[in-house]
Scaffold this motif. Sequence first.
Motif, PDB file in Angstrom:
ATOM      1  N   HIS A  89      34.183  -1.058  59.154  1.00 48.06           N
ATOM      2  CA  HIS A  89      34.255  -2.513  59.040  1.00 48.06           C
ATOM      3  C   HIS A  89      32.859  -3.021  58.705  1.00 48.06           C
ATOM      4  O   HIS A  89      31.869  -2.615  59.326  1.00 48.06           O
ATOM      5  CB  HIS A  89      34.748  -3.116  60.365  1.00 48.06           C
ATOM      6  CG  HIS A  89      34.926  -4.598  60.331  1.00 48.06           C
ATOM      7  ND1 HIS A  89      35.781  -5.235  59.459  1.00 48.06           N
ATOM      8  CD2 HIS A  89      34.359  -5.591  61.074  1.00 48.06           C
ATOM      9  CE1 HIS A  89      35.739  -6.533  59.665  1.00 48.06           C
ATOM     10  NE2 HIS A  89      34.880  -6.775  60.641  1.00 48.06           N
ATOM     11  N   LEU A  90      32.763  -3.873  57.712  1.00 46.26           N
ATOM     12  CA  LEU A  90      31.481  -4.389  57.226  1.00 46.26           C
ATOM     13  C   LEU A  90      30.538  -3.244  56.838  1.00 46.26           C
ATOM     14  O   LEU A  90      29.307  -3.354  56.960  1.00 46.26           O
ATOM     15  CB  LEU A  90      30.808  -5.275  58.288  1.00 46.26           C
ATOM     16  CG  LEU A  90      31.585  -6.506  58.767  1.00 46.26           C
ATOM     17  CD1 LEU A  90      30.776  -7.286  59.799  1.00 46.26           C
ATOM     18  CD2 LEU A  90      31.945  -7.405  57.593  1.00 46.26           C
ATOM     19  N   GLY A  91      31.132  -2.131  56.387  1.00 50.30           N
ATOM     20  CA  GLY A  91      30.334  -0.980  55.995  1.00 50.30           C
ATOM     21  C   GLY A  91      29.763  -0.199  57.164  1.00 50.30           C
ATOM     22  O   GLY A  91      28.906   0.671  56.983  1.00 50.30           O
ATOM     23  N   LEU A  92      30.247  -0.493  58.385  1.00 56.39           N
ATOM     24  CA  LEU A  92      29.749   0.150  59.596  1.00 56.39           C
ATOM     25  C   LEU A  92      30.897   0.867  60.300  1.00 56.39           C
ATOM     26  O   LEU A  92      32.061   0.468  60.168  1.00 56.39           O
ATOM     27  CB  LEU A  92      29.121  -0.884  60.528  1.00 56.39           C
ATOM     28  CG  LEU A  92      27.881  -1.609  59.978  1.00 56.39           C
ATOM     29  CD1 LEU A  92      27.537  -2.799  60.844  1.00 56.39           C
ATOM     30  CD2 LEU A  92      26.695  -0.653  59.890  1.00 56.39           C
ATOM     31  N   PRO A  93      30.614   1.892  61.098  1.00 55.16           N
ATOM     32  CA  PRO A  93      31.679   2.650  61.754  1.00 55.16           C
ATOM     33  C   PRO A  93      32.386   1.859  62.853  1.00 55.16           C
ATOM     34  O   PRO A  93      31.759   1.113  63.604  1.00 55.16           O
ATOM     35  CB  PRO A  93      30.956   3.858  62.337  1.00 55.16           C
ATOM     36  CG  PRO A  93      29.528   3.438  62.459  1.00 55.16           C
ATOM     37  CD  PRO A  93      29.290   2.497  61.321  1.00 55.16           C
ATOM     38  N   VAL A  94      33.701   2.039  62.915  1.00 52.02           N
ATOM     39  CA  VAL A  94      34.526   1.505  63.992  1.00 52.02           C
ATOM     40  C   VAL A  94      35.013   2.689  64.809  1.00 52.02           C
ATOM     41  O   VAL A  94      35.599   3.632  64.260  1.00 52.02           O
ATOM     42  CB  VAL A  94      35.731   0.706  63.454  1.00 52.02           C
ATOM     43  CG1 VAL A  94      36.618   0.242  64.605  1.00 52.02           C
ATOM     44  CG2 VAL A  94      35.256  -0.481  62.641  1.00 52.02           C
ATOM     45  N   LEU A  95      34.789   2.660  66.132  1.00 51.23           N
ATOM     46  CA  LEU A  95      35.135   3.779  66.995  1.00 51.23           C
ATOM     47  C   LEU A  95      36.157   3.355  68.041  1.00 51.23           C
ATOM     48  O   LEU A  95      36.260   2.156  68.380  1.00 51.23           O
ATOM     49  CB  LEU A  95      33.872   4.332  67.643  1.00 51.23           C
ATOM     50  CG  LEU A  95      32.879   4.926  66.617  1.00 51.23           C
ATOM     51  CD1 LEU A  95      31.529   5.195  67.242  1.00 51.23           C
ATOM     52  CD2 LEU A  95      33.458   6.191  66.000  1.00 51.23           C
ATOM     53  N   PRO A  96      36.933   4.301  68.582  1.00 51.38           N
ATOM     54  CA  PRO A  96      38.093   3.957  69.414  1.00 51.38           C
ATOM     55  C   PRO A  96      37.780   3.543  70.850  1.00 51.38           C
ATOM     56  O   PRO A  96      38.648   3.012  71.534  1.00 51.38           O
ATOM     57  CB  PRO A  96      38.922   5.239  69.401  1.00 51.38           C
ATOM     58  CG  PRO A  96      37.928   6.322  69.170  1.00 51.38           C
ATOM     59  CD  PRO A  96      36.890   5.745  68.264  1.00 51.38           C
TER      60      PRO A  96
ATOM     61  N   THR B 182      36.358  -6.027  64.966  1.00 51.08           N
ATOM     62  CA  THR B 182      37.101  -6.431  63.767  1.00 51.08           C
ATOM     63  C   THR B 182      37.743  -7.814  63.892  1.00 51.08           C
ATOM     64  O   THR B 182      38.372  -8.279  62.952  1.00 51.08           O
ATOM     65  CB  THR B 182      38.197  -5.399  63.446  1.00 51.08           C
ATOM     66  OG1 THR B 182      39.103  -5.298  64.556  1.00 51.08           O
ATOM     67  CG2 THR B 182      37.594  -4.035  63.167  1.00 51.08           C
ATOM     68  N   GLY B 183      37.578  -8.454  65.038  1.00 52.62           N
ATOM     69  CA  GLY B 183      38.138  -9.796  65.204  1.00 52.62           C
ATOM     70  C   GLY B 183      37.446 -10.819  64.320  1.00 52.62           C
ATOM     71  O   GLY B 183      36.323 -10.599  63.842  1.00 52.62           O
ATOM     72  N   ARG B 184      38.103 -11.958  64.135  1.00 55.48           N
ATOM     73  CA  ARG B 184      37.587 -12.974  63.216  1.00 55.48           C
ATOM     74  C   ARG B 184      36.217 -13.493  63.656  1.00 55.48           C
ATOM     75  O   ARG B 184      35.273 -13.528  62.856  1.00 55.48           O
ATOM     76  CB  ARG B 184      38.587 -14.129  63.124  1.00 55.48           C
ATOM     77  CG  ARG B 184      38.136 -15.276  62.221  1.00 55.48           C
ATOM     78  CD  ARG B 184      39.209 -16.343  62.098  1.00 55.48           C
ATOM     79  NE  ARG B 184      38.704 -17.507  61.388  1.00 55.48           N
ATOM     80  CZ  ARG B 184      38.066 -18.522  61.966  1.00 55.48           C
ATOM     81  NH1 ARG B 184      37.868 -18.520  63.274  1.00 55.48           N
ATOM     82  NH2 ARG B 184      37.635 -19.548  61.248  1.00 55.48           N
ATOM     83  N   GLN B 185      36.102 -13.925  64.937  1.00 53.62           N
ATOM     84  CA  GLN B 185      34.835 -14.481  65.405  1.00 53.62           C
ATOM     85  C   GLN B 185      33.729 -13.439  65.401  1.00 53.62           C
ATOM     86  O   GLN B 185      32.586 -13.726  65.032  1.00 53.62           O
ATOM     87  CB  GLN B 185      35.015 -15.060  66.821  1.00 53.62           C
ATOM     88  CG  GLN B 185      35.878 -16.297  66.890  1.00 53.62           C
ATOM     89  CD  GLN B 185      35.280 -17.465  66.116  1.00 53.62           C
ATOM     90  OE1 GLN B 185      34.061 -17.587  65.979  1.00 53.62           O
ATOM     91  NE2 GLN B 185      36.135 -18.345  65.604  1.00 53.62           N
ATOM     92  N   ALA B 186      34.079 -12.200  65.795  1.00 56.55           N
ATOM     93  CA  ALA B 186      33.078 -11.137  65.809  1.00 56.55           C
ATOM     94  C   ALA B 186      32.592 -10.831  64.395  1.00 56.55           C
ATOM     95  O   ALA B 186      31.395 -10.601  64.167  1.00 56.55           O
ATOM     96  CB  ALA B 186      33.657  -9.881  66.448  1.00 56.55           C
ATOM     97  N   THR B 187      33.506 -10.849  63.443  1.00 54.77           N
ATOM     98  CA  THR B 187      33.136 -10.557  62.052  1.00 54.77           C
ATOM     99  C   THR B 187      32.181 -11.600  61.502  1.00 54.77           C
ATOM    100  O   THR B 187      31.157 -11.274  60.890  1.00 54.77           O
ATOM    101  CB  THR B 187      34.402 -10.488  61.179  1.00 54.77           C
ATOM    102  OG1 THR B 187      35.262  -9.451  61.661  1.00 54.77           O
ATOM    103  CG2 THR B 187      34.052 -10.212  59.725  1.00 54.77           C
TER     104      THR B 187
END
Length: 689
Positions: free
Chosen positions: A81-88, A51-56
């Motif tokens: 994020h970006l329509g994709l799952p974010v996992l812990p 979710t970081g700026r550069q990664a996005t």
Amino acid sequence: MPHRSVRAARLYVARISRLRFSTTSVYYGYSDTIRNLKIGSRTKVIYQGFTGRQATINAKESLDYGTQIVGGVKPGVEGEHLGLPVLPSVRVAAEKLKPDASAIYVPGVGTAQAIEEAIEAEIPLVVAVAEHIPLHEMLRVFQMLRTQSRTRLVGPNAPGIINTHGRCRLGFQPLPFFLEGNIGIVAKSGTLSYETVASVTRAGLGQTYAISMGGDMLSGTTFIDAFRVFEEDEKTKGIIMVGEVGGRAEEEAADWIVEYRKRTRNPKPFMGLVGGVQAPPGRVMGHAGGWAAPGEASSAEKINILKQAGVVIVDHPEMFGPGMKQLLETSEKKKLRTQLDNVQQRGFHTICQQPRIVQNATMSNDQRRTLYIKQSEAVDMLTKAGFRKSDTLCSSRTCMLGISVDRSERAPCIIASPSTDPADTLYLSKKFAFAYGSDGAISDAMLENVSCHLAISGAAQKGLFKLISALHDIFVSKEAFVLETKIVITENSEVQIKEAKFGFDDAAFKTAGRQGDIHALRDNTFEVLEEVDAEKSGIIYVKLEGEGSVGTIVNGAGLAMNTIDSLTRLGAHPANFLDTGGKATSDTIKSAFKIVCSDPRVKVIFVNIFGGLTRCDMIAEGILLAFRDLEPKIPVVVRLRGTNEALGQKMISESGLAFDAFDGFDDAARRVIELAKSSSSIPEIESTS
């Protein structure tokens, strides 16, 4: 690992144990992971630090390109994020998403831990792009990697890996330069790899894979690893390698190429470039790994070794496209003759390698990775450990002993030579690699081997072993990258210290905030003022000796080294090495102008920019800012290629200022030489800021 907490140390040992004794698979070794470099359209990718700026920004580009990104990780968070799952966690992501690869977009202070988590989760391919990762954290990572055969690392400090046929990118390579084609490229330098890719694309050849090793001392993937992928890839018809000063990777690559040609009827053609021919001996040239240790070949010697192996060497990456096109045409003609005659062509098979002569980077060289403490301070560290400083003016028994990093083994090592004469240590120095971060890393058997190599026996052995133990403690606890000593064996078998030179990792301090006591010893009064000022602006500047009539401003360490080499080849006299960084801004360019203009020798400034991540229009803006604020009184030649090059060139040409603008290197360099010869002006700065 004194700089880590007890809990962290126990966790590290637990991780190693799990990897080594897992019953889910049979492990063979890290070399078995080379197959994981074969990415493509089916490669499922996750992002760590998603979710970081550069990664996005990067993920959006990669998704548009066709990369199959299936989600990402943000510690302790679950969502979208970006329509994709974010996992812990990476482990949860591995279980739910079944990824084949992970792109790590975590800052340098957390990169090593992120890599470790990916190794634990047995992610097949991990790409680490961050700069300034503490060296000892990477030594710990490589100790983990060598215990398993599931995870392959590309990087750190590398643009990453891309496959054009599979439309799969892990990293931040500038996509507009790439073209689906037939050339495999592997490089240490990011900016030089971009130039190489662009040249091959302009020639209409395109690429299959582009793999970056990275510019640090330790690389997860080497030239040889990439060669094995290219050799097996049917689409790859030609191979390009881009090396530079430091390490033995180019020499090892040459050995592999010789063997490859012996066992292959129609071998693929190889081309290469090695930067740093004009690098001052021992100086760190931008990249953390851009320096040569004792017994390592200089860039000029690496070039000769590669030529002997049948590699066609070029002086500038612009030459790769036309050169490879010609090589492939010749190769096809040879293949046709082979088929018609049904006779095996001998070609390069009969090459005999000449004896290798390598440079000697001894303690007298002024090599730095930001911090080399004074010799007196280094000796004091050893006297506090119970050793006496030798006051013997002459002695028949002196040796060299040190601890540094064996880049080939990706591990720390003892370096020992039974002689301190540079002519002898060149051939007599020997490395003894050992495991990082474990109790008893330096075994009794290794100590015996070191003492045997130094021809030290009897009572003196005890003092030698004590010194090795003291150096090891300093190396680990203070996060050194090289410790060198000259020792004297007295008549009564006492080991005394004659000289000592200690270098410490700057990333441990600047990135992680450790080792403040060591870095407090730095004394800027003994350093070049311009180099210190440049560092404050995030610029790497090395003032070169000699006439120095051409000031250089370049983005990227590899490109900066090659710029100096190429200018010298054409007859110019560069005054400096200056790397603005791969992510140069307009403010960085302005600061670079100020530093270069402060050198009274400079008669002309050459700005050589290849825009990858750096946009040419942003560089052009920085150049215009510099002229408005600094009003330099010397001519400037600008070469802009790459991202937004047309816009940048337009801004320069329409500025109304006295610039000479080019897109080809040789044309720009010849104009620089012409101006340097004709100009008698002395640079002045009339700052209005």
